[in-house]
Design a protein around this motif. Structure first.
Motif, PDB file in Angstrom:
ATOM      1  N   GLY A  68      52.080  35.851  51.832  1.00 31.23           N
ATOM      2  CA  GLY A  68      52.029  37.053  51.003  1.00 31.23           C
ATOM      3  C   GLY A  68      52.610  36.858  49.628  1.00 31.23           C
ATOM      4  N   ILE A  69      52.481  35.651  49.078  1.00 30.67           N
ATOM      5  CA  ILE A  69      53.030  35.325  47.764  1.00 30.67           C
ATOM      6  C   ILE A  69      51.887  35.242  46.756  1.00 30.67           C
ATOM      7  N   PRO A  70      51.875  36.092  45.723  1.00 33.66           N
ATOM      8  CA  PRO A  70      50.808  36.016  44.715  1.00 33.66           C
ATOM      9  C   PRO A  70      50.810  34.645  44.032  1.00 33.66           C
ATOM     10  N   LEU A  71      49.631  34.064  43.900  1.00 29.46           N
ATOM     11  CA  LEU A  71      49.506  32.727  43.346  1.00 29.46           C
ATOM     12  C   LEU A  71      48.687  32.774  42.065  1.00 29.46           C
ATOM     13  N   ASP A  72      49.292  32.349  40.957  1.00 36.67           N
ATOM     14  CA  ASP A  72      48.567  32.219  39.702  1.00 36.67           C
ATOM     15  C   ASP A  72      48.460  30.737  39.344  1.00 36.67           C
ATOM     16  N   ASP A  73      47.710  30.431  38.305  1.00 40.11           N
ATOM     17  CA  ASP A  73      47.468  29.032  37.949  1.00 40.11           C
ATOM     18  C   ASP A  73      48.757  28.288  37.622  1.00 40.11           C
ATOM     19  N   GLU A  74      49.664  28.945  36.911  1.00 42.00           N
ATOM     20  CA  GLU A  74      50.918  28.283  36.532  1.00 42.00           C
ATOM     21  C   GLU A  74      51.752  27.951  37.764  1.00 42.00           C
ATOM     22  N   LEU A  75      51.867  28.907  38.690  1.00 36.55           N
ATOM     23  CA  LEU A  75      52.644  28.682  39.904  1.00 36.55           C
ATOM     24  C   LEU A  75      52.003  27.583  40.738  1.00 36.55           C
ATOM     25  N   ARG A  76      50.680  27.590  40.845  1.00 37.45           N
ATOM     26  CA  ARG A  76      49.988  26.546  41.600  1.00 37.45           C
ATOM     27  C   ARG A  76      50.347  25.160  41.058  1.00 37.45           C
ATOM     28  N   GLU A  77      50.352  25.001  39.746  1.00 39.44           N
ATOM     29  CA  GLU A  77      50.648  23.707  39.140  1.00 39.44           C
ATOM     30  C   GLU A  77      52.108  23.312  39.341  1.00 39.44           C
ATOM     31  N   ILE A  78      53.011  24.285  39.280  1.00 37.70           N
ATOM     32  CA  ILE A  78      54.427  24.004  39.512  1.00 37.70           C
ATOM     33  C   ILE A  78      54.637  23.462  40.922  1.00 37.70           C
ATOM     34  N   VAL A  79      54.092  24.170  41.900  1.00 35.19           N
ATOM     35  CA  VAL A  79      54.297  23.781  43.298  1.00 35.19           C
ATOM     36  C   VAL A  79      53.580  22.473  43.600  1.00 35.19           C
ATOM     37  N   LEU A  80      52.407  22.285  43.042  1.00 32.06           N
ATOM     38  CA  LEU A  80      51.674  21.034  43.241  1.00 32.06           C
ATOM     39  C   LEU A  80      52.483  19.849  42.722  1.00 32.06           C
ATOM     40  N   ARG A  81      53.081  20.006  41.552  1.00 32.19           N
ATOM     41  CA  ARG A  81      53.874  18.912  40.986  1.00 32.19           C
ATOM     42  C   ARG A  81      55.145  18.669  41.785  1.00 32.19           C
ATOM     43  N   GLN A  82      55.811  19.748  42.211  1.00 32.54           N
ATOM     44  CA  GLN A  82      57.109  19.589  42.863  1.00 32.54           C
ATOM     45  C   GLN A  82      57.004  19.256  44.349  1.00 32.54           C
ATOM     46  N   SER A  83      55.820  19.356  44.914  1.00 33.54           N
ATOM     47  CA  SER A  83      55.651  18.937  46.300  1.00 33.54           C
ATOM     48  C   SER A  83      54.953  17.582  46.399  1.00 33.54           C
TER      49      SER A  83
END
Length: 300
Positions: A200-215
């Motif tokens: 239930g966490i809203p996902l935008d392009d910026e957040l997607r890129e942050i999590v992709l990089r940090q995982s």
């Protein structure tokens, strides 16, 4: 017994198993399983060394927009079974919503009433990863072979297979998201999207890129001290009579298929036997690979 003998690492699987009886206190373990969750709480439910830390990092990154303000990931995504022993209050507010927790207990054993992300992994790869995790900490480096560890500990614990049997009947439930480590590796962006939607966490392009990089494995290796289980090691090392210099690093190389050339044929045959006798009758699936392919079709 002098101090040096009292704090030494086991050199056999039998001795290691005896010491592991003091890994957690019975009271602390049961307190974790008796936890009363909120309906929005997210539980990461995995066998050991099957992507637990990776999923903790993904969930925490999604809910905080990539905050790395923690000394160890289990400080912010607590291990419910060990929380009491390391001094963490499971009912305390967390840094972000939804609250998130991890457990290596099966779905059947986990506290009821939350939402559950299941992560599974090829048993052979899980074995190799757990062996390296234990070596130099729970047993003296070079003293126990991979085969001895497999027979004397990994197969005896039966973790991967217990988790499969536990979740299978609930694989299509709305509060369960079953994933495979290998599928996460093959499509990490898609995995992040599925986890965000499920939690239930809203996902935008910026957040997607942050999590992709940090995982990414390289990012996590660069920050490996944040994924070193010093909370448990500090709290329980003395109870297991282990020297304090070991490091429980939970990020190694993240490879898929490492077991193909590492696991002896006799152990692979034992894994096949377990699958044939225990997993196939309950699931109708002939192999872990078939399970992996089946879970890829459960898109939501």
């Amino acid at each position: 017994m002098n101090q040096e003998e009292r704090y030494s690492r086991p050199t056999t699987v039998e001795e290691m198993n005896e010491r592991m009886k003091n890994f957690a206190t019975p009271e602390g373990w049961q307190r974790g399983l008796a936890f009363n969750p909120d309906p929005t709480d997210v539980f990461i439910v995995t066998p050991p060394k099957c992507g637990t830390t990776w999923m903790q990092q993904i969930v925490h990154g999604l809910r905080t927009r990539g905050s790395m303000d923690f000394d160890e990931i289990c400080r912010v995504v607590p291990w419910i079974n060990m929380a009491h022993d390391v001094g963490i209050d499971l009912y305390a507010p967390q840094v972000a919503h939804p609250r998130a927790f991890k457990t290596h207990s099966t779905l059947d054993e986990a506290p009821k009433g939350g939402r559950y992300i299941i992560v599974l992994r090829d048993p052979g790869d899980a074995l190799v990863s757990e062996y390296h995790f234990f070596e130099g900490v729970f047993f003296e480096k070079g003293s126990v072979s991979l085969e001895a560890f497999a027979r004397g500990y990994f197969i005896r614990m039966h973790d991967v297979w217990r988790h499969i049997l536990s979740f299978w009947g609930r694989r299509e439930d709305e509060d369960v998201l079953p994933l495979c480590y290998e599928n996460m590796k093959a499509d990490l962006p898609g995995t992040i999207e599925r986890v965000a939607h499920f939690a239930g966490i809203p996902l935008d392009d910026e957040l997607r890129e942050i999590v992709l990089r940090q995982s990414d494995i390289e990012f996590m290796r660069e920050h490996r001290e944040k994924f070193e289980d010093h909370l448990t090691r500090t709290a329980r090392g003395a109870a297991m009579r282990l020297p304090p210099d070991g490091r429980l690093h939970k990020v190694r190389n993240g490879r898929v298929g490492e077991s193909r050339d590492r696991v002896p044929d006799e152990i692979k045959q034992e894994f096949d036997r377990i699958w044939l006798e225990e997993i196939a009758p309950e699931t109708g699936l002939s192999s872990y690979e078939e399970l992996r392919n089946k879970l890829m079709t459960l898109r939501r």
